[in-house]
Design an enzyme around this catalytic site. Structure first.
Site, short mmCIF file in Angstrom:
data_model
loop_
_atom_site.label_atom_id
_atom_site.label_comp_id
_atom_site.label_asym_id
_atom_site.label_seq_id
_atom_site.Cartn_x
_atom_site.Cartn_y
_atom_site.Cartn_z
N HIS A 67 7.00 11.95 -6.26
CA HIS A 67 7.39 11.62 -7.64
C HIS A 67 8.48 12.58 -8.14
CE1 HIS A 67 6.71 10.24 -11.79
NE2 HIS A 67 6.97 11.49 -12.10
N GLU A 68 8.24 13.87 -7.99
CA GLU A 68 9.21 14.86 -8.47
C GLU A 68 10.50 14.82 -7.66
OE1 GLU A 68 8.79 16.12 -11.29
OE2 GLU A 68 6.67 15.67 -11.48
N HIS A 86 12.86 12.32 -9.22
CA HIS A 86 13.62 12.89 -10.34
C HIS A 86 14.71 13.83 -9.82
CE1 HIS A 86 10.85 11.29 -13.26
NE2 HIS A 86 9.83 12.03 -12.84
#
Length: 110
Positions: A17-18, A21
């Site tokens: 997920h990170e 980003h």
């Protein structure tokens, strides 16, 4: 043992997920100051070219700290998050959940 497996799986989801980003921000030219897995006291710290990579004690989340991501610290520089167009900001924010969906799709196919 099951707690350890749960933490490992949860950590993988957080990293993916990170990373979504992170990669979207880098492609947009936004400076990433920190990439952290977990919260609390820092267990491991690695300094990259411009990003500080952290692994912290409590693996219950993570974050990517972007330059200029709060009104109090913005200087109007082109590499700051809040200096980007709404479309670019939306792409950076959306990339995290998108990477989780892509991971789920990949696991489903395998």
């Amino acid at each position: 043992m099951s707690l350890l497996i749960t933490l490992i799986i949860f950590s993988i989801l957080i990293v993916i997920h990170e990373f979504g980003h992170f990669i979207a921000a880098k492609q947009a030219g936004v400076k990433v100051e920190k990439f952290s897995i977990g919260f609390g006291p820092v267990l491991l710290k690695i300094k990259g070219k411009e990003t500080l990579f952290l692994i912290c004690l409590f693996p219950i989340g993570g974050y990517v700290k972007l330059a200029g991501d709060s009104r109090s610290e913005i200087k109007g520089l082109k590499y700051e998050f809040l200096s980007q167009s709404p479309g670019v900001k939306m792409r950076i924010v959306f990339a995290g959940p998108l990477f989780n969906y892509l991971l789920a799709f990949l696991i489903f196919i395998i």
